[in-house]
Design a protein around this motif. Structure first.
Motif, PDB file in Angstrom:
ATOM      1  N   LYS A  95      76.989  35.885  40.315  1.00  0.00           N
ATOM      2  CA  LYS A  95      76.556  34.477  40.413  1.00  0.00           C
ATOM      3  C   LYS A  95      75.303  34.296  41.258  1.00  0.00           C
ATOM      4  O   LYS A  95      74.736  33.214  41.298  1.00  0.00           O
ATOM      5  N   LYS A  96      74.939  35.348  42.002  1.00  0.00           N
ATOM      6  CA  LYS A  96      73.868  35.262  43.014  1.00  0.00           C
ATOM      7  C   LYS A  96      74.212  34.145  43.991  1.00  0.00           C
ATOM      8  O   LYS A  96      73.372  33.314  44.369  1.00  0.00           O
ATOM      9  N   ARG A  97      75.458  34.107  44.390  1.00  0.00           N
ATOM     10  CA  ARG A  97      75.952  33.043  45.267  1.00  0.00           C
ATOM     11  C   ARG A  97      75.746  33.439  46.720  1.00  0.00           C
ATOM     12  O   ARG A  97      76.057  34.571  47.100  1.00  0.00           O
ATOM     13  N   PRO A  98      75.226  32.539  47.553  1.00  0.00           N
ATOM     14  CA  PRO A  98      75.070  32.870  48.976  1.00  0.00           C
ATOM     15  C   PRO A  98      76.427  33.205  49.596  1.00  0.00           C
ATOM     16  O   PRO A  98      77.426  32.553  49.279  1.00  0.00           O
ATOM     17  N   LYS A  99      76.436  34.200  50.479  1.00  0.00           N
ATOM     18  CA  LYS A  99      77.698  34.649  51.094  1.00  0.00           C
ATOM     19  C   LYS A  99      78.350  33.555  51.933  1.00  0.00           C
ATOM     20  O   LYS A  99      79.532  33.596  52.216  1.00  0.00           O
ATOM     21  N   SER A 100      77.547  32.554  52.334  1.00  0.00           N
ATOM     22  CA  SER A 100      78.060  31.477  53.180  1.00  0.00           C
ATOM     23  C   SER A 100      78.836  30.426  52.386  1.00  0.00           C
ATOM     24  O   SER A 100      79.400  29.515  52.955  1.00  0.00           O
ATOM     25  N   ASN A 101      78.841  30.531  51.069  1.00  0.00           N
ATOM     26  CA  ASN A 101      79.519  29.540  50.232  1.00  0.00           C
ATOM     27  C   ASN A 101      80.901  30.056  49.803  1.00  0.00           C
ATOM     28  O   ASN A 101      81.008  30.887  48.903  1.00  0.00           O
ATOM     29  N   PRO A 102      81.963  29.563  50.434  1.00  0.00           N
ATOM     30  CA  PRO A 102      83.309  30.098  50.165  1.00  0.00           C
ATOM     31  C   PRO A 102      83.840  29.746  48.774  1.00  0.00           C
ATOM     32  O   PRO A 102      83.383  28.782  48.162  1.00  0.00           O
ATOM     33  N   LEU A 103      84.816  30.516  48.318  1.00  0.00           N
ATOM     34  CA  LEU A 103      85.374  30.339  46.969  1.00  0.00           C
ATOM     35  C   LEU A 103      86.693  29.568  47.026  1.00  0.00           C
ATOM     36  O   LEU A 103      87.389  29.596  48.035  1.00  0.00           O
TER      37      LEU A 103
END
Ligand code: AMP
Ligand code: MG
Length: 315
Positions: A56-64
């Protein structure tokens, strides 16, 4: 749906087994939910979580958000409280996510919650994801199945557009009925809404007293990126385009209808408008428009969520 879309499968016993096996192996599967399509992986597996953030190229700071079949399974990982049970009884399974304190004994991979001591949990209603959750002995970590900061997918072809064959299994569960992401309620302290959704602040407030925002929701939560839900085109709010070259998203009955006008709901139904929002924005992009103008949408009920997404799409 053969050939080009060979990674899109209809749901049956065979593909249920295929999905379950894939998840057990730590792989990623795209699943339908009633809100939007998700990219799911084993929430107890480091490899699976890593894959989700990477693809997703999601920033690590954005929780799931972690998805469970019922509160029983969730009780292994989070501390359930009174407010939770009140809302659970009223709205679950359904389009609502709860932030709760993580248990010390929880097996959720810490990177899935961006190393926070709270976890976001949800109990999706869609038959496909519920059947899969029932067949597993672990929860599914599942963000929306799109590249970070873009539009959430609401059908299997949208997921295909985002990732092509990079996601090996996309289960076709039809069009997502709700069409926008879940309402996020923080119950780890004084109850408050972190992200509006189809279940409105007023509806929640009838069951659990929450801090009701006066006007626009000022969101302060990890990963609540200011720019999000973006169609990849400039979005101008509360304004009519000066010519027919730009797309115009409208709402309700309108006498002067043109080819560049896209109505979210001719019946002025905000629920229908929410369900059409991402569908319409993807359509506009595919048609080659370079800019989107949006007329005013009433800021009540589901309109609060629509305006939240539009505001962030316009950043
Ligand atoms: P998405 O997966 O894109 O639908 O987004 C999930 C949202 O839930 C994120 O944007 C987070 O801000 C929110 N969220 C997930 N976990 C937490 C948490 N532990 N605390 C606060 N917010 C959370
Ligand atoms: Mg998302």
């Amino acid at each position: 749906m053969k050939n080009v879309y060979s990674n899109i499968y209809s749901f049956n016993k065979k593909t249920l087994k295929k999905s379950v096996n894939s998840l057990k192996l730590g792989n990623i599967v795209s699943l339908p939910t009633e809100t939007v399509y998700g990219l799911g992986g084993n929430a107890y597996s480091k490899t699976a979580i890593k894959k989700i953030y990477k693809i997703k190229k999601r920033p690590k700071s954005n929780p799931l958000i972690i998805h469970y079949y019922s509160f029983k399974e969730a009780s292994n990982d989070v501390l359930l409280n009174k407010n939770f049970f009140k809302l659970y009884k009223k709205f679950c399974p359904g389009p609502i996510t709860f932030i709760l304190k993580k248990k010390k004994s929880s097996k959720i991979v810490s990177s899935a919650s961006a190393t926070l001591n709270t976890i976001a949990i949800r109990f999706p209603k869609h038959r496909v994801v519920r059947t899969i959750l029932k067949s597993l002995n672990f929860p599914i970590a599942m963000p929306s199945a799109n590249l970070s900061s873009g539009l959430s997918p609401v059908n299997p072809l949208d997921v295909y557009d985002e990732f092509k064959k990079k996601v090996k299994i996309i289960i076709d569960g039809g069009q997502s009925k709700i069409g926008i992401e879940s309402t996020v309620v923080d119950l780890s302290g004084k109850p408050k809404i972190l992200r509006p959704g189809i279940i409105s602040p007023n509806q929640i407030n009838k069951t659990v007293k929450i801090i009701l925002p006066k006007r626009n929701l000022k969101i302060k939560s990890p990963g609540m990126l200011k720019r999000h839900y973006s169609p990849g085109l400039p979005v101008v709010l509360n304004q009519k385009p000066s010519n027919d070259k730009h797309a115009y998203i409208i709402f309700g009955k309108i006498s002067d209808n043109r080819v560049n006008y896209f109505n979210l709901s001719k019946n002025a139904d905000l629920k229908e408008a929410a369900a059409n929002l991402y569908k319409v924005m993807r359509k506009i992009k595919k048609k080659g428009y370079k800019k989107i103008f949006v007329s005013r949408i009433p800021n009540i009920g589901p309109g609060i969520a629509i305006n939240d997404r539009l505001r962030r799409a316009s950043k």
